[in-house]
Design a protein around this motif. Structure first.
Motif, PDB file in Angstrom:
ATOM      1  N   ASN A   1       0.801  -1.224   0.000  1.00  0.00           N
ATOM      2  CA  ASN A   1       0.000   0.000   0.000  1.00  0.00           C
ATOM      3  C   ASN A   1       0.831   1.272   0.000  1.00  0.00           C
ATOM      4  OD1 ASN A   1      -3.229  -0.689   1.404  1.00  0.00           O
ATOM      5  ND2 ASN A   1      -1.779  -2.231   0.685  1.00  0.00           N
ATOM      6  N   ARG A  21      -6.698   3.583  -3.127  1.00  0.00           N
ATOM      7  CA  ARG A  21      -7.738   2.572  -2.897  1.00  0.00           C
ATOM      8  C   ARG A  21      -8.496   2.248  -4.184  1.00  0.00           C
ATOM      9  NH1 ARG A  21     -13.096   2.759  -2.077  1.00  0.00           N
ATOM     10  NH2 ARG A  21     -14.067   1.110  -0.798  1.00  0.00           N
ATOM     11  N   TRP A  77      -3.578  -6.860  11.206  1.00  0.00           N
ATOM     12  CA  TRP A  77      -3.939  -5.633  10.490  1.00  0.00           C
ATOM     13  C   TRP A  77      -3.840  -4.350  11.305  1.00  0.00           C
ATOM     14  CZ3 TRP A  77      -3.661  -5.700   5.557  1.00  0.00           C
ATOM     15  CH2 TRP A  77      -4.021  -6.839   4.815  1.00  0.00           C
ATOM     16  N   ALA A  92       0.616  -5.470   9.255  1.00  0.00           N
ATOM     17  CA  ALA A  92       0.136  -4.450   8.317  1.00  0.00           C
ATOM     18  C   ALA A  92       1.220  -3.440   7.983  1.00  0.00           C
ATOM     19  CB  ALA A  92      -1.077  -3.731   8.918  1.00  0.00           C
ATOM     20  N   TYR A 129       0.011  -0.514   5.450  1.00  0.00           N
ATOM     21  CA  TYR A 129      -1.401  -0.269   5.773  1.00  0.00           C
ATOM     22  C   TYR A 129      -1.539   0.140   7.234  1.00  0.00           C
ATOM     23  CZ  TYR A 129      -6.325  -1.015   6.781  1.00  0.00           C
ATOM     24  OH  TYR A 129      -7.627  -0.837   7.191  1.00  0.00           O
ATOM     25  N   ASN A 159      -4.853   1.955   9.721  1.00  0.00           N
ATOM     26  CA  ASN A 159      -6.126   2.647   9.895  1.00  0.00           C
ATOM     27  C   ASN A 159      -6.352   2.809  11.390  1.00  0.00           C
ATOM     28  OD1 ASN A 159      -8.885   3.296  10.265  1.00  0.00           O
ATOM     29  ND2 ASN A 159      -9.448   2.331   8.326  1.00  0.00           N
ATOM     30  N   ASP A 176     -11.371  -0.789   3.151  1.00  0.00           N
ATOM     31  CA  ASP A 176     -10.097  -0.213   2.717  1.00  0.00           C
ATOM     32  C   ASP A 176      -9.450  -1.007   1.582  1.00  0.00           C
ATOM     33  OD1 ASP A 176     -10.147   1.909   4.483  1.00  0.00           O
ATOM     34  OD2 ASP A 176      -9.044   0.847   6.055  1.00  0.00           O
ATOM     35  N   PRO A 223      -7.228  -3.503   1.620  1.00  0.00           N
ATOM     36  CA  PRO A 223      -5.767  -3.525   1.741  1.00  0.00           C
ATOM     37  C   PRO A 223      -5.129  -4.636   0.931  1.00  0.00           C
ATOM     38  CG  PRO A 223      -6.778  -4.483   3.680  1.00  0.00           C
ATOM     39  CD  PRO A 223      -7.899  -3.938   2.856  1.00  0.00           C
TER      40      PRO A 223
END
Length: 816
Positions: free
Chosen positions: A380, A388, A536, A542, A547, A549, A582, A584
């Motif tokens: 990412n 995205r 994640w 992640a 990534y 969030n 998202d 990912p």
């Protein structure tokens, strides 16, 4: 766990800088007498004097310019790409005799493990070797059940903010040295040492008070003394040789007993790691562990050999040796299996199944469900997957059904969700990341500035490189997907094969993780926390995919600290939904486990697990596995055979509303412990068959007048909320009967619950427990390493009742 040719990895926190700077700093570091750990107490030798201008890791920060245009302003702490040969500081000698020609289990796999360091490992092929040579505080069997291992017992405080492990008596390493709670404390401190790079599983410890602060400590702006102070405030404490206490910032969920089984908890001999933090594990003799086997040799490329540990706490294994052979050519391994050179082929691919089924070895193929999810893995942080929109389009472009039909020959199920079937909290059937739709993929890109007139502008996407571990099978799989994407998008997808072991190294950092790859995740344990928080959150795996969030992190933090299992599952499901928005990664399919095993191998085929991504039966009682002698038949160990009974002290949480008013009139008959009562409500409770009498009712931590009555720890169902209208009756604390129990689970999965009131007797033994198979447990339970109970069915009516069947049954778990 990661799998070398599929999706997942862990935190690798390294400050980035130019290559010349890296070399320069490492050169400076080599001038010191030895690398200075963040925790000098863990070093085998005296800590060298650290210059005043060193950072918190003891690395000198230079301010001299490398070139007229570049000044050094940061320090790079990098993992060496190749470690120098490590000389062990001790010689490990087995205390028993190992026959070089005894019973040997030969296993074939495709990718040699890159990292065999318990605090830095993350892939399945690494975990499976380490789990034979070491043992954590708990263990997880093939059915996903938790048992004590190096710890003889464990208990949460009522508020679940502290977890105490009692270390087993008599634990020792291969060289005979005793293992104490301080060895586990040192291993966990090493796992959080910010001076040690590529600590893939460090984030699983972040619930511990102060752990994340230390793991992510800015070593360039602080001193060693400041780092030592931060470490001293971490909630890991061994007050004596028998006790390890973990203190959490928030209440810890039930998954923490699973976490304690992971390699990050293994008692690495830290006296061997100080001189070469990365290279120590490359020498077999340095693995001075406590597991059922001992690593005897590893050639770094093709083979690893282990021998039975005669001093393992449960006794010497039946197998003399386990030998792993590695070859990235899956067909070559199949040929070796056919030729009798392997006993287990753990690298069977779906593409080989038709060939196997047409062969005489067809009956030796084992196919069963796998707890795995494959995905197109996006970095990412690398264009165009920073957008995205592009990730969405690639999820739409890939033909899941076609790949499963044409390449995997039907041995998988397509998915757009992350958590697979069979894992608590999975939402199979619910829409996930964008599903396969070629026309929609093009429209998504064109409508969002990546093309016009119905065509994708490949220049705006830029070069796309699809990197994979080179092998014939992987080449065919990746080429199919690359051709599929090229056909749909009209843009070339370049395939990029690399050495399989090197591929696993690349995926350990966001700076080297491929732009596009095919990866997978296999659960470490059957809990949604392992699929979400472990993978994640911003500081976990992640990180290697670029990534993060923060809203997902906050939701998962709430789920992880929720002690009501039902409420936690609902939060995890919300978190998965947020993750999916998202995109990912493009989640693709859930595969089958495919393994070949010779009929003379006793045990693995009877102890299969959805987590068997390494070899069949790897989570079973390996100590009891055997090779049948020629001309003899030996009964295999039963599935889920009990090696040690788990004793659980039940810790209740506050049950949900509605609340019923009532009072308690005596202490519990069923649970012999302080804080358990026999109570009644003022009205009947419809959800419990109209009952108003309850036993047990537990005091709930943090509540003054609320009890939890008749909870079910087997099904994780909350009980009845009883609001007291009168004070609790007085209690006289007394040592509990060592054979007492509330609920018993037998080895075969039968559950039995203590029967109150008048029952009946046979042969002067009371029927103490009523079982869900219509049988009873008679007389007292027999405690031991493995508890036993007299399990019987009866015929006739009192006073003429007699045993119809009876057996002495091993006990898997007891609740108190």
């Amino acid at each position: 766990m990661h799998i070398p040719d599929k999706l997942s990895i862990r935190p690798f926190l390294i400050v980035a800088a130019v290559f010349g700077l890296t070399v320069f700093i490492l050169a400076l570091a080599l001038k010191l007498p030895g690398r200075v750990s963040a925790f000098p107490s863990l070093q085998a030798t005296a800590t060298p004097t650290v210059p005043a201008n060193a950072n918190a890791c003891g690395v000198v920060i230079s301010t001299e310019p490398i070139t007229p245009a570049a000044n050094i302003t940061v320090t790079v702490i990098a993992e060496p790409t190749a470690s120098a040969e490590v000389t062990p500081t001790i010689e490990i000698t087995l205390t028993g005799t190992v026959s070089p020609t005894g019973k040997t289990l030969r296993i074939g796999e495709d990718i040699y493990p890159a990292v065999l360091d318990p605090q830095r490992a993350s892939f399945v092929n690494e975990f499976e070797i380490l789990s034979l040579a070491y043992e954590g505080l708990t263990s997880v069997d093939a059915a996903g059940r938790i048992s004590p291992a190096a710890a003889s017992s464990y208990a949460f405080t009522p508020d679940q903010k502290q977890l105490t492990f009692t270390i087993r008596d008599g634990l020792k390493r291969v060289d005979g040295a005793p293992i104490t709670a301080r060895d586990f404390e040192a291993a966990l401190e090493r796992a959080l040492d910010p001076c040690l790079g590529s600590r893939e599983y460090a984030s699983v410890l972040f619930d511990i008070q102060g752990a994340q602060l230390v793991s992510e400590f800015d070593v360039d702006t602080h001193t060693q003394a400041e780092l030592q102070t931060a470490m001293a405030n971490v909630g890991i404490d061994a007050p004596d040789e028998k006790t390890l206490v973990l203190s959490f910032a928030e209440p810890a969920g039930d998954f923490w007993l699973y976490v304690a089984s992971l390699p990050i908890f293994y008692p690495t001999d830290v006296s061997l790691t100080a001189e070469s933090p990365y290279g120590w594990s490359e020498l077999a003799g340095n693995h001075n562990g406590n597991g059922p086997f001992v690593i005897l040799g590893m050639d770094g490329e093709n083979s690893i050999a282990l021998a039975a540990n005669p001093d393992y706490r449960l006794g010497r294994p039946k197998l003399d040796r386990i030998e792993f052979t590695y070859n990235s050519d899956n067909q070559a391994l199949l040929d070796q299996y056919r030729d009798g050179k392997l006993d287990i082929d753990a690298a069977v691919t779906a593409e080989l199944v038709p060939q196997i089924l047409s062969d005489t070895i067809a009956s030796e193929l084992k196919q069963y469900d796998a707890a795995q999810t494959y995905a197109l893995a996006f970095n990412n942080s690398v264009a165009p997957f920073t957008d995205r929109i592009v990730r969405t389009a690639f999820s739409q472009a890939v033909d899941r059904e076609g790949f499963i039909r044409d390449v995997l020959l039907g041995h998988a199920e397509p998915t757009t969700r992350w958590i697979p079937p069979g894992v608590p909290g999975n939402q199979t059937g619910k829409p996930g990341v964008p599903a396969s739709d070629a026309a929609a993929a093009v429209k998504t890109l064109v409508d969002n500035g990546y093309g016009k007139d119905g065509k994708v502008d490949c220049a705006k996407l830029g070069e796309i490189k699809f990197t994979y571990p080179g092998s014939p099978v992987n080449t065919a799989r990746v080429q199919y997907i690359a051709d599929n994407l090229t056909s749909v998008l009209g843009c070339e997808i370049k395939v990029d094969p690399v050495d399989p072991t090197e591929f696993t190294r690349l995926t350990r950092s966001v700076k080297t993780n491929p732009q596009l790859s095919l990866q997978r995740w296999v659960q470490d344990y059957p809990h949604p926390q392992n699929w979400l928080s472990t993978y994640w959150t911003c500081g976990s795996l992640a990180l290697n995919f670029g990534y993060c969030n923060v809203f997902l992190d906050e939701l998962l933090k709430r789920a992880d600290s929720t002690t009501d299992p039902g409420a936690a599952i609902r939060l995890y499901q919300q978190a998965e939904d947020l993750l999916i928005r998202d995109v990912p990664g493009a989640f693709l399919y859930n595969p089958e486990n495919l393994h070949l095993i010779k009929p003379y191998v006793i045990g693995p085929a009877q102890n299969t697990s959805p987590s068997d991504a390494g070899w069949i039966g790897q989570f079973g009682p390996v100590r009891q596995y055997d090779i049948a002698d020629e001309g003899t038949t030996t009964a295999p160990p039963a599935a889920g055979v009990v090696q040690e009974t788990q004793v659980i002290v039940y810790q209740p949480s506050a049950p949900p509303d509605p609340a019923y008013k009532g009072s308690c009139f005596t202490t519990s008959i069923r649970v012999q412990r302080v804080g358990a009562y026999r109570c009644s409500s003022e009205e009947n409770v419809a959800s419990h068959g109209g009952a108003n009498l309850f036993d047990p009712c537990f005091v709930v931590a943090g509540e003054t007048n609320i009890l939890n009555c008749n909870p079910n720890p087997v099904t994780s169902e909350g009980g009845i909320k009883l609001e007291l209208t009168a004070p609790l009756p007085a209690e006289t604390p007394a040592p509990p009967d060592p054979a007492s129990a509330w609920i018993v689970e037998l080895e075969n999965g039968t559950f039995c619950e203590f029967a109150t009131g008048a029952t009946f007797g046979v042969n002067d033994m009371r029927a103490n427990f009523a079982c869900d198979d219509d049988g009873w447990l008679f007389g007292d339970l027999k405690p031991g390493t493995v508890w036993t109970a007299l399990h019987a069915t009866v015929a006739g009516s009192p006073p003429d009742t007699k045993f119809e069947t009876e057996e002495t049954a091993p006990v898997r778990r007891v609740w108190r």
